[in-house]
Design a protein around this motif. Structure first.
Motif, PDB file in Angstrom:
ATOM      1  N   GLY A  20     -10.708   2.165   2.061  1.00 41.19           N
ATOM      2  CA  GLY A  20     -11.058   1.422   1.067  1.00 41.19           C
ATOM      3  C   GLY A  20     -10.107   0.900  -0.119  1.00 41.19           C
ATOM      4  O   GLY A  20      -9.094   1.835  -0.022  1.00 41.19           O
ATOM      5  N   SER A  21     -10.638   0.455  -1.031  1.00 38.94           N
ATOM      6  CA  SER A  21      -9.455   0.233  -2.268  1.00 38.94           C
ATOM      7  C   SER A  21      -9.527   1.300  -3.234  1.00 38.94           C
ATOM      8  O   SER A  21     -10.467   1.994  -3.539  1.00 38.94           O
ATOM      9  CB  SER A  21      -9.722  -1.017  -2.877  1.00 38.94           C
ATOM     10  OG  SER A  21     -10.640  -1.052  -3.734  1.00 38.94           O
ATOM     11  N   HIS A  52       0.833  -1.085   0.299  1.00 38.33           N
ATOM     12  CA  HIS A  52      -0.101   0.070  -0.120  1.00 38.33           C
ATOM     13  C   HIS A  52       0.832   1.279   0.052  1.00 38.33           C
ATOM     14  O   HIS A  52       0.316   2.132  -0.620  1.00 38.33           O
ATOM     15  CB  HIS A  52      -0.792   0.027   1.203  1.00 38.33           C
ATOM     16  CG  HIS A  52      -2.068  -1.006   1.106  1.00 38.33           C
ATOM     17  ND1 HIS A  52      -2.995  -1.005   0.086  1.00 38.33           N
ATOM     18  CD2 HIS A  52      -2.049  -2.281   1.898  1.00 38.33           C
ATOM     19  CE1 HIS A  52      -3.957  -2.151   0.622  1.00 38.33           C
ATOM     20  NE2 HIS A  52      -2.985  -3.029   1.170  1.00 38.33           N
ATOM     21  N   HIS A  53       1.956   1.011   0.595  1.00 34.53           N
ATOM     22  CA  HIS A  53       3.063   2.566   0.617  1.00 34.53           C
ATOM     23  C   HIS A  53       3.152   2.663  -0.930  1.00 34.53           C
ATOM     24  O   HIS A  53       3.352   4.056  -1.021  1.00 34.53           O
ATOM     25  CB  HIS A  53       4.125   2.022   1.573  1.00 34.53           C
ATOM     26  CG  HIS A  53       5.290   3.204   1.569  1.00 34.53           C
ATOM     27  ND1 HIS A  53       4.982   4.238   2.254  1.00 34.53           N
ATOM     28  CD2 HIS A  53       6.236   3.241   0.987  1.00 34.53           C
ATOM     29  CE1 HIS A  53       5.987   5.095   2.035  1.00 34.53           C
ATOM     30  NE2 HIS A  53       6.894   4.429   1.378  1.00 34.53           N
ATOM     31  N   GLU A  54       3.471   1.834  -1.686  1.00 30.56           N
ATOM     32  CA  GLU A  54       3.710   2.014  -2.997  1.00 30.56           C
ATOM     33  C   GLU A  54       2.710   2.690  -3.770  1.00 30.56           C
ATOM     34  O   GLU A  54       2.774   3.613  -4.299  1.00 30.56           O
ATOM     35  CB  GLU A  54       4.277   1.027  -3.792  1.00 30.56           C
ATOM     36  CG  GLU A  54       5.653   0.154  -3.393  1.00 30.56           C
ATOM     37  CD  GLU A  54       5.873  -1.114  -4.040  1.00 30.56           C
ATOM     38  OE1 GLU A  54       5.600  -1.289  -4.971  1.00 30.56           O
ATOM     39  OE2 GLU A  54       6.950  -1.694  -3.458  1.00 30.56           O
ATOM     40  N   TRP A  96     -12.545   2.862  -5.690  1.00 29.77           N
ATOM     41  CA  TRP A  96     -12.948   4.250  -5.926  1.00 29.77           C
ATOM     42  C   TRP A  96     -13.033   4.635  -7.245  1.00 29.77           C
ATOM     43  O   TRP A  96     -13.924   5.269  -7.637  1.00 29.77           O
ATOM     44  CB  TRP A  96     -11.801   5.069  -5.170  1.00 29.77           C
ATOM     45  CG  TRP A  96     -11.999   6.445  -5.109  1.00 29.77           C
ATOM     46  CD1 TRP A  96     -12.839   7.256  -4.410  1.00 29.77           C
ATOM     47  CD2 TRP A  96     -11.218   7.416  -5.889  1.00 29.77           C
ATOM     48  NE1 TRP A  96     -12.831   8.604  -4.479  1.00 29.77           N
ATOM     49  CE2 TRP A  96     -12.053   8.696  -5.590  1.00 29.77           C
ATOM     50  CE3 TRP A  96     -10.462   7.484  -6.757  1.00 29.77           C
ATOM     51  CZ2 TRP A  96     -11.495   9.942  -6.067  1.00 29.77           C
ATOM     52  CZ3 TRP A  96      -9.865   8.681  -7.459  1.00 29.77           C
ATOM     53  CH2 TRP A  96     -10.397   9.658  -7.081  1.00 29.77           C
ATOM     54  N   ILE A  97     -12.047   4.087  -7.971  1.00 31.52           N
ATOM     55  CA  ILE A  97     -12.021   4.398  -9.375  1.00 31.52           C
ATOM     56  C   ILE A  97     -13.233   3.751 -10.126  1.00 31.52           C
ATOM     57  O   ILE A  97     -13.790   4.314 -10.770  1.00 31.52           O
ATOM     58  CB  ILE A  97     -10.793   3.941 -10.204  1.00 31.52           C
ATOM     59  CG1 ILE A  97      -9.519   4.644  -9.516  1.00 31.52           C
ATOM     60  CG2 ILE A  97     -10.719   4.206 -11.651  1.00 31.52           C
ATOM     61  CD1 ILE A  97      -8.028   4.151 -10.030  1.00 31.52           C
ATOM     62  N   ARG A  98     -13.444   2.561  -9.672  1.00 29.18           N
ATOM     63  CA  ARG A  98     -14.622   1.807 -10.426  1.00 29.18           C
ATOM     64  C   ARG A  98     -16.063   2.466 -10.066  1.00 29.18           C
ATOM     65  O   ARG A  98     -16.696   2.818 -10.796  1.00 29.18           O
ATOM     66  CB  ARG A  98     -14.836   0.496  -9.592  1.00 29.18           C
ATOM     67  CG  ARG A  98     -15.870  -0.519 -10.116  1.00 29.18           C
ATOM     68  CD  ARG A  98     -15.649  -1.683  -9.445  1.00 29.18           C
ATOM     69  NE  ARG A  98     -16.223  -2.818 -10.250  1.00 29.18           N
ATOM     70  CZ  ARG A  98     -15.851  -3.451 -11.151  1.00 29.18           C
ATOM     71  NH1 ARG A  98     -14.535  -3.817 -11.318  1.00 29.18           N
ATOM     72  NH2 ARG A  98     -16.678  -4.526 -11.658  1.00 29.18           N
TER      73      ARG A  98
END
Length: 186
Positions: free
Chosen positions: A72-73, A7-9, A77-79
């Motif tokens: 959340g992912s 998640h850091h990347e 969010w993009i979806r």
């Protein structure tokens, strides 16, 4: 052994994109555009229009990236932005109409025969009336609840349930017809 936080990347990439780093934005687009085109295609029959909508939605992604709260992912969010853009397009272009009839049936429709290709299934979904297709996709594909769909589409929860029921019934009929055709009985 060193533990690497994935998640850091992603967070670093998002931060770079917020700062208008074009390479980071390109990397996000490259990573997510195939999946997001599939999402848009689920709602929009014409692949070229689906691609146009996806590109417009990605512009909104990059414009609003600073508002992503890392809850959340990121893909989710993009979806959600993609789905909202598809809904907006359909509302403007097709002037969606929903039957206000609030009769519905709870049916099981989880087993589509494995003899059908993805293209066959997509063709059947594409042949649904727009209102049925929209609710079916939001419920069966995206996993939204009826109250969420009602809010998104500006309809009653009962209307959402009814549209789903009618879509399932129509799809089941189409599947039976296709099965009979493939078996040579029609």
């Amino acid at each position: 052994m060193k533990v690497i936080n994935l998640h850091h990347e992603e967070n670093e990439l998002i931060q770079l994109a917020v700062e208008n780093n074009r390479l980071a934005q390109q990397q996000i687009y490259t990573q997510f555009s195939p999946k997001m085109l599939s999402v848009c295609r689920q709602y929009i029959k014409d692949i070229h229009q689906a691609e146009d909508i996806m590109i417009t939605a990605f512009m909104k992604v990059f414009t609003n990236l600073k508002n992503f709260q890392h809850k959340g992912s990121f893909e989710g969010w993009i979806r959600r932005i993609m789905i909202n853009e598809c809904i907006s397009f359909i509302r403007v272009e097709k002037k969606l109409k929903y039957s206000e009839e609030e009769t519905y049936f709870e049916e099981s429709f989880n087993n589509i025969e494995s003899q059908f290709s993805i293209d066959d299934i997509q063709f059947l979904i594409d042949s649904l009336p727009d209102g049925y297709k929209m609710v079916f996709n939001l419920y069966a594909i995206e996993g939204f609840k009826h109250h969420e769909i009602a809010t998104m589409l500006g309809i009653n929860e009962g209307t959402s349930k009814s549209q789903l029921s009618h879509a399932r019934k129509m799809l089941q009929g189409q599947i039976n017809t296709l099965k009979n055709y493939n078996n040579g009985t029609e």
